[in-house]
Write an enzyme that holds these catalytic residues in place. Structure first.
Site, PDB file in Angstrom:
ATOM      1  N   GLY A  94       0.779  -1.240   0.000  1.00  0.00           N
ATOM      2  CA  GLY A  94       0.000   0.000   0.000  1.00  0.00           C
ATOM      3  C   GLY A  94       0.808   1.286   0.000  1.00  0.00           C
ATOM      4  O   GLY A  94       0.313   2.335  -0.399  1.00  0.00           O
ATOM      5  N   PHE A 126     -14.193   2.315   4.028  1.00  0.00           N
ATOM      6  CA  PHE A 126     -13.144   1.555   3.351  1.00  0.00           C
ATOM      7  C   PHE A 126     -12.691   2.339   2.119  1.00  0.00           C
ATOM      8  O   PHE A 126     -13.458   2.557   1.187  1.00  0.00           O
ATOM      9  CB  PHE A 126     -13.635   0.167   2.952  1.00  0.00           C
ATOM     10  CG  PHE A 126     -12.512  -0.707   2.486  1.00  0.00           C
ATOM     11  CD1 PHE A 126     -11.726  -1.388   3.403  1.00  0.00           C
ATOM     12  CD2 PHE A 126     -12.227  -0.834   1.129  1.00  0.00           C
ATOM     13  CE1 PHE A 126     -10.664  -2.179   2.984  1.00  0.00           C
ATOM     14  CE2 PHE A 126     -11.176  -1.627   0.700  1.00  0.00           C
ATOM     15  CZ  PHE A 126     -10.394  -2.299   1.633  1.00  0.00           C
ATOM     16  N   ASP A 143      -5.292   2.080  10.830  1.00  0.00           N
ATOM     17  CA  ASP A 143      -6.681   1.708  11.107  1.00  0.00           C
ATOM     18  C   ASP A 143      -6.758   1.240  12.561  1.00  0.00           C
ATOM     19  O   ASP A 143      -6.827   2.067  13.466  1.00  0.00           O
ATOM     20  CB  ASP A 143      -7.103   0.634  10.090  1.00  0.00           C
ATOM     21  CG  ASP A 143      -8.559   0.251  10.187  1.00  0.00           C
ATOM     22  OD1 ASP A 143      -9.339   1.027  10.759  1.00  0.00           O
ATOM     23  OD2 ASP A 143      -8.942  -0.833   9.693  1.00  0.00           O
TER      24      ASP A 143
HETATM   25  P1  5GP Z   1      -4.434  -1.917  10.937  1.00  0.00           P
HETATM   26  O1  5GP Z   1      -3.484  -3.009  11.268  1.00  0.00           O
HETATM   27  O2  5GP Z   1      -4.033  -0.550  11.412  1.00  0.00           O
HETATM   28  O3  5GP Z   1      -5.853  -2.250  11.331  1.00  0.00           O
HETATM   29  O4  5GP Z   1      -4.572  -1.879   9.377  1.00  0.00           O
HETATM   30  C1  5GP Z   1      -3.611  -1.449   8.564  1.00  0.00           C
HETATM   31  C2  5GP Z   1      -3.700  -2.095   7.216  1.00  0.00           C
HETATM   32  O5  5GP Z   1      -5.052  -2.510   6.885  1.00  0.00           O
HETATM   33  C3  5GP Z   1      -3.323  -1.086   6.163  1.00  0.00           C
HETATM   34  O6  5GP Z   1      -1.947  -1.112   5.937  1.00  0.00           O
HETATM   35  C4  5GP Z   1      -4.151  -1.535   4.977  1.00  0.00           C
HETATM   36  O7  5GP Z   1      -3.446  -2.521   4.278  1.00  0.00           O
HETATM   37  C5  5GP Z   1      -5.387  -2.172   5.576  1.00  0.00           C
HETATM   38  N1  5GP Z   1      -6.516  -1.226   5.623  1.00  0.00           N
HETATM   39  C6  5GP Z   1      -7.086  -0.694   6.712  1.00  0.00           C
HETATM   40  N2  5GP Z   1      -8.100   0.124   6.371  1.00  0.00           N
HETATM   41  C7  5GP Z   1      -8.162   0.119   5.030  1.00  0.00           C
HETATM   42  C8  5GP Z   1      -8.995   0.798   4.069  1.00  0.00           C
HETATM   43  O8  5GP Z   1      -9.896   1.577   4.363  1.00  0.00           O
HETATM   44  N3  5GP Z   1      -8.734   0.538   2.766  1.00  0.00           N
HETATM   45  C9  5GP Z   1      -7.761  -0.320   2.363  1.00  0.00           C
HETATM   46  N4  5GP Z   1      -7.611  -0.496   1.054  1.00  0.00           N
HETATM   47  N5  5GP Z   1      -6.933  -0.958   3.234  1.00  0.00           N
HETATM   48  C10 5GP Z   1      -7.154  -0.739   4.550  1.00  0.00           C
HETATM   49 MG    MG Z   2      -1.108  -2.185   4.141  1.00  0.00          MG
END
Ligand code: 5GP
Ligand code: MG
Length: 174
Positions: free
Chosen positions: A38, A146, A97
């Protein structure tokens, strides 16, 4: 596709972010550690505006996610990471996130004994964090939807979009 953040807004913000980062490091060499996949567009745009000596490293973090964002088991692949001991590291991810991913990456990189470790994210979702983690640099705070584009995918599509958008079926109601 609903545009949440336009290409122009991203460009303006990244200019400012690059200045903020350069201000903090004061000319010290920085090793950027980008989180695949990403981060690619964000890192590519940011590094070309950074007035600092930089090295680029990439790390892969996957949590067995398909289309959803519920946290799973995180696997870190860092075989291609150069020696980071004693270096100033700037960990760069697309989105903060729940903070599950970044908190584990931070712990992993800290174990490699860098001189310093800071975190930059393009996006931070409001009200979603489960683990306290304050990014040192953040592009935009966004509502809980999302998002795709500018590196972010849905089932590996949409990463190439020049803006951040919300897929129609993911637009929050109300
Ligand atoms: P966390 O571990 O903070 O919950 O999530 C981080 C990872 O989840 C990000 O690096 C991404 O890959 C994915 N992610 C979280 N929210 C989104 C979103 O709204 N869209 C997309 N495409 N990926 C997300
Ligand atoms: Mg990611």
């Amino acid at each position: 596709m609903k545009v949440l953040i336009s290409a122009e807004q991203i460009e303006t913000r990244i200019d400012a972010l690059a200045r903020e980062i350069a201000q903090v490091y004061q000319g010290q060499p920085v090793t950027i550690v980008g989180v695949l996949t990403g981060c690619i567009v964000f890192v590519a745009d940011l590094i070309r505006r950074l007035d600092l000596p930089v090295r680029i490293a990439l790390i892969h973090a996957s949590s067995y996610r398909g289309d959803a964002t519920s946290p799973g088991q995180l696997t870190i692949s860092a075989e291609s990471l150069p020696d980071v001991k004693g270096r100033h590291l700037l960990l760069i991810d697309d989105i903060l996130d729940t903070a599950q991913t970044l908190s584990k990456l931070v712990a992993y990189l800290q174990s490699l004994q860098p001189a310093s470790l800071r975190v930059a994210v393009l996006l931070r979702k409001i009200g979603r964090q489960q683990i306290p983690l304050e990014p040192d640099f953040c592009g935009f705070e966004i509502p809980d939807a999302f998002v795709v584009g500018y590196g972010l995918d849905f089932n590996d599509e949409y990463r190439h979009l020049p803006y951040i958008g919300v897929l129609p079926q993911h637009v929050p109601k109300g």
